[in-house]
Design an enzyme around this catalytic site. Structure first.
Site, PDB file in Angstrom:
ATOM      1  N   SER A  54       0.798  -1.233   0.004  1.00 25.94           N
ATOM      2  CA  SER A  54       0.130   0.155  -0.090  1.00 25.94           C
ATOM      3  C   SER A  54       0.932   1.136  -0.145  1.00 25.94           C
ATOM      4  CB  SER A  54      -0.811   0.162   1.412  1.00 25.94           C
ATOM      5  OG  SER A  54      -1.505   1.266   1.304  1.00 25.94           O
TER       6      SER A  54
ATOM      7  N   TYR B 112      -1.136  -0.967  10.240  1.00 25.80           N
ATOM      8  CA  TYR B 112      -1.091  -1.237   8.830  1.00 25.80           C
ATOM      9  C   TYR B 112       0.095  -0.728   8.259  1.00 25.80           C
ATOM     10  CZ  TYR B 112      -3.363  -1.364   4.363  1.00 25.80           C
ATOM     11  OH  TYR B 112      -3.897  -1.633   2.953  1.00 25.80           O
TER      12      TYR B 112
HETATM   13  P1  NDP Z   1     -11.049  -6.914   0.084  1.00 24.30           P
HETATM   14  O1  NDP Z   1     -11.345  -6.991   1.566  1.00 24.30           O
HETATM   15  O2  NDP Z   1     -12.064  -6.249  -0.870  1.00 24.30           O
HETATM   16  O3  NDP Z   1     -10.806  -8.470  -0.375  1.00 24.30           O
HETATM   17  C1  NDP Z   1     -10.033  -9.256   0.358  1.00 24.30           C
HETATM   18  C2  NDP Z   1      -9.975 -10.858  -0.244  1.00 24.30           C
HETATM   19  O4  NDP Z   1      -8.972 -11.513   0.548  1.00 24.30           O
HETATM   20  C3  NDP Z   1     -11.345 -11.398  -0.330  1.00 24.30           C
HETATM   21  O5  NDP Z   1     -11.227 -12.361  -1.270  1.00 24.30           O
HETATM   22  C4  NDP Z   1     -11.301 -12.142   1.133  1.00 24.30           C
HETATM   23  O6  NDP Z   1     -12.091 -12.992   1.265  1.00 24.30           O
HETATM   24  C5  NDP Z   1      -9.832 -12.362   1.182  1.00 24.30           C
HETATM   25  N1  NDP Z   1      -9.509 -12.598   2.696  1.00 24.30           N
HETATM   26  C6  NDP Z   1      -9.332 -11.582   3.684  1.00 24.30           C
HETATM   27  N2  NDP Z   1      -8.966 -11.891   4.665  1.00 24.30           N
HETATM   28  C7  NDP Z   1      -8.424 -13.231   4.333  1.00 24.30           C
HETATM   29  C8  NDP Z   1      -7.652 -14.210   5.220  1.00 24.30           C
HETATM   30  N3  NDP Z   1      -7.446 -14.077   6.532  1.00 24.30           N
HETATM   31  N4  NDP Z   1      -7.515 -15.379   4.562  1.00 24.30           N
HETATM   32  C9  NDP Z   1      -7.894 -15.937   3.437  1.00 24.30           C
HETATM   33  N5  NDP Z   1      -8.397 -14.703   2.617  1.00 24.30           N
HETATM   34  C10 NDP Z   1      -8.507 -13.679   3.020  1.00 24.30           C
HETATM   35  O7  NDP Z   1      -9.722  -6.138   0.025  1.00 24.30           O
HETATM   36  P2  NDP Z   1      -8.852  -5.510  -1.019  1.00 24.30           P
HETATM   37  O8  NDP Z   1      -9.028  -6.236  -2.410  1.00 24.30           O
HETATM   38  O9  NDP Z   1      -9.150  -3.761  -1.121  1.00 24.30           O
HETATM   39  O10 NDP Z   1      -7.495  -5.476  -0.648  1.00 24.30           O
HETATM   40  C11 NDP Z   1      -6.421  -6.314  -0.921  1.00 24.30           C
HETATM   41  C12 NDP Z   1      -4.934  -6.032  -0.533  1.00 24.30           C
HETATM   42  O11 NDP Z   1      -4.839  -4.597  -1.150  1.00 24.30           O
HETATM   43  C13 NDP Z   1      -4.771  -5.998   0.789  1.00 24.30           C
HETATM   44  O12 NDP Z   1      -3.523  -6.451   1.016  1.00 24.30           O
HETATM   45  C14 NDP Z   1      -4.918  -4.432   1.082  1.00 24.30           C
HETATM   46  O13 NDP Z   1      -4.165  -3.901   2.236  1.00 24.30           O
HETATM   47  C15 NDP Z   1      -4.188  -3.851  -0.124  1.00 24.30           C
HETATM   48  N6  NDP Z   1      -4.752  -2.456  -0.404  1.00 24.30           N
HETATM   49  C16 NDP Z   1      -6.038  -2.222  -0.752  1.00 24.30           C
HETATM   50  C17 NDP Z   1      -6.332  -0.763  -1.035  1.00 24.30           C
HETATM   51  C18 NDP Z   1      -7.835  -0.443  -1.184  1.00 24.30           C
HETATM   52  O14 NDP Z   1      -7.877   0.898  -1.170  1.00 24.30           O
HETATM   53  N7  NDP Z   1      -8.771  -1.209  -1.218  1.00 24.30           N
HETATM   54  C19 NDP Z   1      -5.341   0.217  -1.099  1.00 24.30           C
HETATM   55  C20 NDP Z   1      -4.047  -0.210  -0.621  1.00 24.30           C
HETATM   56  C21 NDP Z   1      -3.810  -1.638  -0.628  1.00 24.30           C
HETATM   57  P3  NDP Z   1     -12.727 -13.468   2.812  1.00 24.30           P
HETATM   58  O15 NDP Z   1     -12.981 -12.113   3.373  1.00 24.30           O
HETATM   59  O16 NDP Z   1     -14.138 -14.390   2.344  1.00 24.30           O
HETATM   60  O17 NDP Z   1     -11.746 -14.216   3.383  1.00 24.30           O
END
Ligand code: NDP
Length: 256
Positions: free
Chosen positions: A145, A158
């Site tokens: 990020s 974070y």
């Molecule tokens: P979302 O919460 O929209 O999606 C997360 C995905 O990961 C889902 O498929 C979720 O499914 C899965 N997931 C979450 N926790 C776990 C876990 N413990 N084990 C297995 N699967 C998991 O997140 P984003 O797409 O926004 O974020 C993805 C990455 O991008 C992260 O690392 C975030 O920090 C980073 N990021 C996001 C930004 C944003 O603005 N969106 C900005 C900068 C970085 P389920 O919950 O069913 O497990």
């Protein structure tokens, strides 16, 4: 082989059912890779797998909580069995956030963020290393990020986990180059996903973001996944150890 194709390559994308991970699964699959993904919600995973099959993508999946050591070990065993002991691409995407002032974090919250964002990522790299090496051409991409690059007021734990990932990118690039494994990192700014849907539902918040961003808007997940896929292509074969921001210009903007 072809420089702009992932045909014949295999990939593990953590957290592929929503958001950036979902877009990465589709991007890699559309370049011809066979993909394995995971999430905690079995129903949502099954739904995604059906949709991907209908689109002609080769994707399999496991229910896995990436914050659990035992789950991670089982996941990589499943990946080894699906892909015959070899893996070309590891996308460490799972991450979460708790936003609050530093002095208000509880020990449990500290632990949740460190485990989910950093320890899981570090351990998956360790577990995947033999498979990446065995493939002969390996590529790891971390979803970090801009919070790990500059202070954006989204919580200090974070930010620290993401900065740790940025440094891990550099160390592994040097340590694993001899195994023909490249490691790179993508650092997004606000991206329209379920993680931040409540934040960006607030028009005032989105306006503040737009003010700080030369391109004056948040990103779509596909604008992040395109760079992730590029970093995995043979075309990116001399790029390693880099953290690249996908931020509409935010981190280079010192005006407003
Ligand atoms: P979302 O919460 O929209 O999606 C997360 C995905 O990961 C889902 O498929 C979720 O499914 C899965 N997931 C979450 N926790 C776990 C876990 N413990 N084990 C297995 N699967 C998991 O997140 P984003 O797409 O926004 O974020 C993805 C990455 O991008 C992260 O690392 C975030 O920090 C980073 N990021 C996001 C930004 C944003 O603005 N969106 C900005 C900068 C970085 P389920 O919950 O069913 O497990």
């Amino acid at each position: 082989g072809p420089r702009w194709s992932l045909k014949g390559m295999t990939a593990l994308v953590t957290g592929g059912t929503r958001g950036i991970g979902h877009a990465v699964v589709e991007e890699l699959a559309s370049f011809g890779a066979s993909v394995h993904t995971c999430s905690r919600n079995e129903a949502e995973l099954s739904k995604c797998l059906k949709e991907w099959e209908a689109k002609g993508f080769v994707v399999s999946g496991s229910v896995c909580d990436a914050s659990s050591r035992a789950h991670r070990e089982r996941l990589v065993e499943e990946v080894a069995s699906v892909f015959g002991g070899k893996l070309n691409i590891l996308i460490n995407n799972v991450g979460t956030n708790i936003r609050k002032p530093t002095i208000e974090f509880t020990p449990e919250e500290y632990s949740t963020l460190m485990t989910t964002n950093f320890e899981s990522t570090f351990h998956l790299c360790q577990l995947a290393h033999p498979l990446l090496k065995a493939s002969g051409i390996g590529s790891v991409v971390f979803i970090s990020s801009v919070a790990g690059v500059v202070s954006i007021g989204s919580g200090s734990i974070y930010a620290a986990t993401k900065a740790a990932i940025n440094q891990l990118t550099k160390n592994l690039a040097c340590e694993w180059a001899k195994d023909n494994i490249r490691t790179n990192c993508v650092a997004p700014w606000y991206t329209r996903t379920s993680l931040v849907e409540n934040l960006i539902a607030d028009n005032k918040f989105v306006e503040e973001i737009a003010c700080k961003t030369p391109l004056e808007r948040v990103a779509e997940a596909e604008e992040v996944s395109s760079l992730v896929a590029f970093l995995c292509l043979p075309a990116a074969s001399y790029i390693t150890g880099q953290t690249i921001s996908v931020d509409g210009g935010m981190t280079v903007n010192a005006f407003q």
